[in-house]
Motif scaffolding. Structure first.
Motif, PDB file in Angstrom:
ATOM      1  N   SER A   1       8.530  24.475   3.318  1.00 20.39           N
ATOM      2  CA  SER A   1       7.236  23.838   3.543  1.00 20.39           C
ATOM      3  C   SER A   1       6.541  23.717   2.198  1.00 20.39           C
ATOM      4  O   SER A   1       6.525  24.671   1.417  1.00 20.39           O
ATOM      5  CB  SER A   1       6.394  24.683   4.499  1.00 20.39           C
TER       6      SER A   1
ATOM      7  N   VAL B   1       0.115  15.246   1.143  1.00 24.05           N
ATOM      8  CA  VAL B   1      -0.633  16.493   1.252  1.00 24.05           C
ATOM      9  C   VAL B   1       0.302  17.659   1.551  1.00 24.05           C
ATOM     10  O   VAL B   1       0.177  18.727   0.963  1.00 24.05           O
ATOM     11  CB  VAL B   1      -1.728  16.382   2.344  1.00 24.05           C
ATOM     12  N   SER B   2       1.249  17.457   2.470  1.00 24.61           N
ATOM     13  CA  SER B   2       2.192  18.527   2.791  1.00 24.61           C
ATOM     14  C   SER B   2       3.472  17.942   3.369  1.00 24.61           C
ATOM     15  O   SER B   2       3.501  16.790   3.787  1.00 24.61           O
ATOM     16  CB  SER B   2       1.588  19.533   3.776  1.00 24.61           C
TER      17      SER B   2
ATOM     18  N   GLN C   1       2.962  22.211   0.053  1.00 25.23           N
ATOM     19  CA  GLN C   1       1.617  21.661   0.030  1.00 25.23           C
ATOM     20  C   GLN C   1       1.376  21.145  -1.386  1.00 25.23           C
ATOM     21  O   GLN C   1       1.584  21.876  -2.358  1.00 25.23           O
ATOM     22  CB  GLN C   1       0.566  22.714   0.398  1.00 25.23           C
TER      23      GLN C   1
END
Length: 181
Positions: free
Chosen positions: A126, A24-25, A128
């Protein structure tokens, strides 16, 4: 940073070993440059629950004595079980109409088309993930939200070649002038 992050993501996926969960991330912090060569990894499943899990991966150069072992790259990956029956659907981005060619893909320090190029040194990344990344290529549409004092932050949308938004990434990076040639 992309190769080391990809290695950390695959390692987290293998260590978790849960086909019922998808990535998911992921949050990566680059504490120190990882030179080309052998690396070592340390993996810990922080939590493995019914619909979600978190895994931490530490990666470091095993041939370099400088710095603490396990401190070069730290990645925390979140996995989750999708819910196809969820009524919530939203896409707030559109596939870029005119994707630039490779000659326009190097970042510049300013809007001047003849200005200097910048080398980006990733400090934090980061991601997602929305859908599997399939196909021969991805289109990356990147927007810098701020650049100043030698640092930049921005967002990248990653599109599959059939026009599906598969992931977004946010990045904090140091900027260094780069001479082309």
């Amino acid at each position: 940073g992309g190769v080391t992050m990809a290695l950390a993501l695959r390692t987290a996926e293998r260590e978790l070993g849960r086909a019922d969960l998808r990535m998911v991330s992921a949050q990566a912090t680059y504490c120190q440059a990882v030179p080309a060569g052998p690396v070592a990894l340390q993996v810990e499943v922080l939590r493995s629950g019914r619909r979600g899990a978190q895994v931490e991966v530490r990666l470091w150069s095993s041939a370099e004595a400088a710095g603490d072992a396990g401190a070069d790259l730290v990645v925390v990956v979140v996995f989750g079980a999708g819910d196809a029956a969820s009524p919530y659907r939203f896409l707030g981005a559109a596939f870029p109409e005119a994707a630039p060619g490779p000659e326009q893909s190097l970042p510049r320090l300013q809007d001047d088309p003849d200005g200097p190029f910048a080398q980006l040194i990733t400090l934090q990344l980061s991601m997602q993930f929305f859908e599997p990344m399939r196909g021969e290529f991805l289109c990356q549409h990147t927007r810098a939200h701020h650049a100043g004092d030698g640092f930049a932050t921005g967002v990248a949308d990653l599109w599959s070649q059939d026009g599906r938004l598969v992931a977004i990434a946010t990045q904090a990076a140091m900027l260094q002038p780069m001479v082309r040639g």
